[in-house]
Design an enzyme around this catalytic site. Structure first.
Site, PDB file in Angstrom:
ATOM      1  N   ARG A 226       0.846  -1.196   0.000  1.00  0.00           N
ATOM      2  CA  ARG A 226       0.000   0.000   0.000  1.00  0.00           C
ATOM      3  C   ARG A 226       0.876   1.239   0.000  1.00  0.00           C
ATOM      4  O   ARG A 226       0.955   1.986   0.966  1.00  0.00           O
ATOM      5  CB  ARG A 226      -0.942  -0.067   1.191  1.00  0.00           C
ATOM      6  CG  ARG A 226      -1.840  -1.278   1.036  1.00  0.00           C
ATOM      7  CD  ARG A 226      -3.021  -1.239   1.906  1.00  0.00           C
ATOM      8  NE  ARG A 226      -4.215  -1.368   1.098  1.00  0.00           N
ATOM      9  CZ  ARG A 226      -5.421  -1.525   1.591  1.00  0.00           C
ATOM     10  NH1 ARG A 226      -5.610  -1.532   2.878  1.00  0.00           N
ATOM     11  NH2 ARG A 226      -6.459  -1.644   0.798  1.00  0.00           N
TER      12      ARG A 226
ATOM     13  N   GLN B 205      -0.785   2.425  -6.090  1.00  0.00           N
ATOM     14  CA  GLN B 205      -2.229   2.663  -5.917  1.00  0.00           C
ATOM     15  C   GLN B 205      -3.058   2.175  -7.098  1.00  0.00           C
ATOM     16  O   GLN B 205      -4.144   1.650  -6.920  1.00  0.00           O
ATOM     17  CB  GLN B 205      -2.501   4.141  -5.656  1.00  0.00           C
ATOM     18  CG  GLN B 205      -2.509   4.432  -4.167  1.00  0.00           C
ATOM     19  CD  GLN B 205      -2.687   5.885  -3.828  1.00  0.00           C
ATOM     20  OE1 GLN B 205      -2.837   6.726  -4.729  1.00  0.00           O
ATOM     21  NE2 GLN B 205      -2.660   6.202  -2.558  1.00  0.00           N
TER      22      GLN B 205
ATOM     23  N   ASP C 234      -4.058  -1.468  -6.758  1.00  0.00           N
ATOM     24  CA  ASP C 234      -4.630  -1.885  -5.477  1.00  0.00           C
ATOM     25  C   ASP C 234      -6.052  -2.441  -5.652  1.00  0.00           C
ATOM     26  O   ASP C 234      -7.053  -1.748  -5.464  1.00  0.00           O
ATOM     27  CB  ASP C 234      -4.609  -0.675  -4.523  1.00  0.00           C
ATOM     28  CG  ASP C 234      -5.075  -1.027  -3.125  1.00  0.00           C
ATOM     29  OD1 ASP C 234      -5.466  -2.187  -2.899  1.00  0.00           O
ATOM     30  OD2 ASP C 234      -5.053  -0.127  -2.266  1.00  0.00           O
TER      31      ASP C 234
ATOM     32  N   SER D 220      -8.536  -2.375  -2.629  1.00  0.00           N
ATOM     33  CA  SER D 220      -9.286  -1.121  -2.448  1.00  0.00           C
ATOM     34  C   SER D 220     -10.410  -1.017  -3.469  1.00  0.00           C
ATOM     35  O   SER D 220     -11.519  -0.577  -3.138  1.00  0.00           O
ATOM     36  CB  SER D 220      -8.360   0.091  -2.572  1.00  0.00           C
ATOM     37  OG  SER D 220      -7.508   0.147  -1.466  1.00  0.00           O
TER      38      SER D 220
ATOM     39  N   TYR E 118      -2.842  -0.323   8.034  1.00  0.00           N
ATOM     40  CA  TYR E 118      -3.912  -1.179   8.560  1.00  0.00           C
ATOM     41  C   TYR E 118      -4.088  -0.956  10.060  1.00  0.00           C
ATOM     42  O   TYR E 118      -3.187  -0.452  10.729  1.00  0.00           O
ATOM     43  CB  TYR E 118      -3.570  -2.657   8.337  1.00  0.00           C
ATOM     44  CG  TYR E 118      -3.676  -3.097   6.901  1.00  0.00           C
ATOM     45  CD1 TYR E 118      -4.909  -3.245   6.288  1.00  0.00           C
ATOM     46  CD2 TYR E 118      -2.538  -3.386   6.157  1.00  0.00           C
ATOM     47  CE1 TYR E 118      -5.004  -3.664   4.967  1.00  0.00           C
ATOM     48  CE2 TYR E 118      -2.620  -3.803   4.840  1.00  0.00           C
ATOM     49  CZ  TYR E 118      -3.858  -3.940   4.247  1.00  0.00           C
ATOM     50  OH  TYR E 118      -3.953  -4.353   2.953  1.00  0.00           O
TER      51      TYR E 118
HETATM   52  P1  NAD Z   1      -9.329  -3.320   6.117  1.00  0.00           P
HETATM   53  O1  NAD Z   1     -10.262  -3.851   5.097  1.00  0.00           O
HETATM   54  O2  NAD Z   1      -8.201  -4.159   6.601  1.00  0.00           O
HETATM   55  O3  NAD Z   1     -10.184  -2.922   7.400  1.00  0.00           O
HETATM   56  C1  NAD Z   1     -11.332  -2.144   7.318  1.00  0.00           C
HETATM   57  C2  NAD Z   1     -11.344  -1.117   8.416  1.00  0.00           C
HETATM   58  O4  NAD Z   1     -11.659  -1.749   9.664  1.00  0.00           O
HETATM   59  C3  NAD Z   1     -10.033  -0.386   8.631  1.00  0.00           C
HETATM   60  O5  NAD Z   1     -10.229   0.989   8.416  1.00  0.00           O
HETATM   61  C4  NAD Z   1      -9.684  -0.691  10.090  1.00  0.00           C
HETATM   62  O6  NAD Z   1      -9.042   0.392  10.737  1.00  0.00           O
HETATM   63  C5  NAD Z   1     -11.061  -0.950  10.660  1.00  0.00           C
HETATM   64  N1  NAD Z   1     -11.087  -1.637  11.967  1.00  0.00           N
HETATM   65  C6  NAD Z   1     -10.257  -2.576  12.469  1.00  0.00           C
HETATM   66  N2  NAD Z   1     -10.635  -2.911  13.711  1.00  0.00           N
HETATM   67  C7  NAD Z   1     -11.739  -2.183  14.018  1.00  0.00           C
HETATM   68  C8  NAD Z   1     -12.582  -2.075  15.151  1.00  0.00           C
HETATM   69  N3  NAD Z   1     -12.363  -2.773  16.251  1.00  0.00           N
HETATM   70  N4  NAD Z   1     -13.622  -1.219  15.091  1.00  0.00           N
HETATM   71  C9  NAD Z   1     -13.867  -0.485  13.987  1.00  0.00           C
HETATM   72  N5  NAD Z   1     -13.110  -0.530  12.885  1.00  0.00           N
HETATM   73  C10 NAD Z   1     -12.047  -1.369  12.895  1.00  0.00           C
HETATM   74  O7  NAD Z   1      -8.725  -1.931   5.669  1.00  0.00           O
HETATM   75  P2  NAD Z   1      -8.756  -1.179   4.260  1.00  0.00           P
HETATM   76  O8  NAD Z   1     -10.043  -0.501   4.111  1.00  0.00           O
HETATM   77  O9  NAD Z   1      -8.347  -2.095   3.181  1.00  0.00           O
HETATM   78  O10 NAD Z   1      -7.582  -0.133   4.435  1.00  0.00           O
HETATM   79  C11 NAD Z   1      -7.298   0.529   5.605  1.00  0.00           C
HETATM   80  C12 NAD Z   1      -6.499   1.765   5.297  1.00  0.00           C
HETATM   81  O11 NAD Z   1      -5.316   1.461   4.576  1.00  0.00           O
HETATM   82  C13 NAD Z   1      -7.178   2.776   4.395  1.00  0.00           C
HETATM   83  O12 NAD Z   1      -8.197   3.481   4.946  1.00  0.00           O
HETATM   84  C14 NAD Z   1      -5.987   3.642   4.032  1.00  0.00           C
HETATM   85  O13 NAD Z   1      -5.663   4.547   5.034  1.00  0.00           O
HETATM   86  C15 NAD Z   1      -4.915   2.626   3.906  1.00  0.00           C
HETATM   87  N6  NAD Z   1      -4.716   2.383   2.479  1.00  0.00           N
HETATM   88  C16 NAD Z   1      -3.620   2.917   1.892  1.00  0.00           C
HETATM   89  C17 NAD Z   1      -3.421   2.729   0.537  1.00  0.00           C
HETATM   90  C18 NAD Z   1      -2.217   3.296  -0.142  1.00  0.00           C
HETATM   91  O14 NAD Z   1      -1.473   4.018   0.460  1.00  0.00           O
HETATM   92  N7  NAD Z   1      -1.995   2.970  -1.378  1.00  0.00           N
HETATM   93  C19 NAD Z   1      -4.307   1.968  -0.210  1.00  0.00           C
HETATM   94  C20 NAD Z   1      -5.425   1.447   0.410  1.00  0.00           C
HETATM   95  C21 NAD Z   1      -5.601   1.669   1.751  1.00  0.00           C
END
Ligand code: NAD
Length: 382
Positions: free
Chosen positions: A128, A133, A136, A139, A234
């Site tokens: 990530r 991006q 990805d 996402s 994450y």
């Molecule tokens: P994910 O599918 O692993 O998790 C979904 C969400 O659940 C996350 O936001 C996590 O914080 C949340 N979560 C975990 N435990 C929890 C709890 N107890 N209660 C409530 N929520 C909880 O995550 P995702 O959506 O694939 O990605 C997370 C983050 O990664 C994104 O929001 C972003 O900041 C980052 N990201 C970065 C890039 C990049 O830089 N290229 C790309 C994609 C995502």
């Protein structure tokens, strides 16, 4: 180089790895593309469109697998009923597979790949980082799932989402709670807002509050420890004490909420339980929970993956593979991601894989007869 695009075989799977308009990206350096007949049918892409885009349509899947040096897929290799064989066995020795490999839940595929010297790239392991991006796919698919989850909730709920002022009285907007505001959660918030609901959300990662508020939703107040985010973006696994406090905070709201969309996940772990059976029982009859974490065990204790269960009048929907319910755009987005990865791996004619590159190295699971990804080798995620 010949590139193969087979039809997906998983239950209810409707996506295709590459859509016709992306074929030219693959053929650019003199490559030939073989597409299994009907591969795009369920996503509304016809064989003729693939032909016009320069691909060869192949009826004989054995020929496709037998000739392809690179196979592009959505789902991990699995038993192909039509061929009566495992797709990992159909792949040519020393060929390259690119797709969601789910290496930790499909260890048998990883071992088969290693023993047959197949190089496997897993879309889940694209790092990530900004540079990656456009590749990805996690996402992209989370975006689709978050959107569709809200439509499913709105459909199931016996109420309107928006505020309506009619001659027959005023209808107050539905209240939606989104738990987990990563990619899927943020899209769920945006979709529920567009439908006119009043939305509140929560995520333990500190950066998220601003994103939630910028979408016009409220943020559920709760004290959160400082180190809740990994360097990869994450959430870290939370303590039992934290989850208990979170459950109490959520529980205090559930009696007033019409729909809950849960998306909370901790990469590679079982999903945290945010709603116990007892808590769900306190929701108003007719309320809906759409659990997007159902394949990782569910955020609601009552969730059953792939089913809708009704307890105390509350419908709990164990949502699985929602991207397959939006096959056209899911395929379009996935297609862009996988062809971007392909271009990255093979930037020119006869390029050789560059394992000094972070994206290539991170996404590679097996190469040259070895399991090169440490997590896949240990059979677990950090
Ligand atoms: P994910 O599918 O692993 O998790 C979904 C969400 O659940 C996350 O936001 C996590 O914080 C949340 N979560 C975990 N435990 C929890 C709890 N107890 N209660 C409530 N929520 C909880 O995550 P995702 O959506 O694939 O990605 C997370 C983050 O990664 C994104 O929001 C972003 O900041 C980052 N990201 C970065 C890039 C990049 O830089 N290229 C790309 C994609 C995502």
């Amino acid at each position: 180089m010949k590139i193969g695009i087979p039809k997906e075989t998983g239950d209810g799977e409707t996506r295709v790895a590459v859509i016709p308009s992306m074929i030219s990206v693959l053929t650019k350096n003199g490559n030939e593309v073989l597409v299994e007949s009907g591969a795009g049918d369920r996503a509304s892409f016809t064989d003729d469109q693939y032909r016009e885009a320069g691909a060869e349509i192949v009826e004989d899947l054995e020929r496709l697998y037998g000739q392809a040096a690179v196979v592009l897929k959505v789902l991990p290799p699995q038993i192909n009923e039509r061929m009566g064989a495992h797709e990992a066995d159909l792949l040519r020795e020393s060929s390259i597979f690119i797709g969601f490999m789910s290496p930790l839940t499909h260890p048998e595929t990883v071992l088969k790949f290693a023993s047959r010297k197949i190089t496997g790239f897993s879309m889940e392991f694209i790092p990530r980082i900004t540079r990656a991006q456009g590749m990805d796919a996690l996402s992209s698919m989370a975006t689709v799932a978050g959107y569709k989850a809200v439509l499913i909730a709105a459909n199931q709920l016996g109420k309107f989402f928006p505020l309506l002022m009619t001659a027959a009285g005023t209808i107050t907007p539905a209240r939606v709670l989104v738990l987990g505001a990563g990619v899927a959660g943020l899209q769920a918030i945006a979709t529920a807002k567009r439908l006119g609901a009043r939305v509140e959300a929560f995520d333990p990662r500190p950066a998220v509050r601003e994103q939630v508020e910028s979408l016009g939703a409220g943020f559920m107040e709760m004290e959160v420890p400082k180190d809740m985010e990994t360097s990869g973006g994450y959430a870290r696994e939370q303590s039992d004490e934290f989850l208990k406090r979170e459950q109490e905070t959520i529980g205090a709201r559930l009696g007033k909420v019409d729909a809950v969309i849960t998306t909370a996940q901790v990469f590679g772990k079982k999903a945290p339980i945010l709603i116990t059976g007892e808590m769900a029982g306190k929701m108003r009859p007719g309320s809906v929970i759409v659990d997007l974490a159902s394949e990782q065990g569910g955020n609601c204790a009552l969730t059953e993956a792939g089913k809708t269960v009704t307890r105390h009048g509350v419908d709990i929907i164990g949502a699985v593979n929602l991207p397959s319910l939006v096959p056209f755009h899911s395929s379009q987005m996935y297609s862009r991601n996988i062809t971007n990865l392909f271009k990255h791996l093979f930037p020119a004619k006869e390029s050789v894989l560059d394992f000094n590159d972070e994206i290539t190295r991170s996404a590679c699971i097996t190469h040259n007869g070895e399991i090169v990804n440490e997590m896949a080798r240990k059979g677990r995620l950090p």
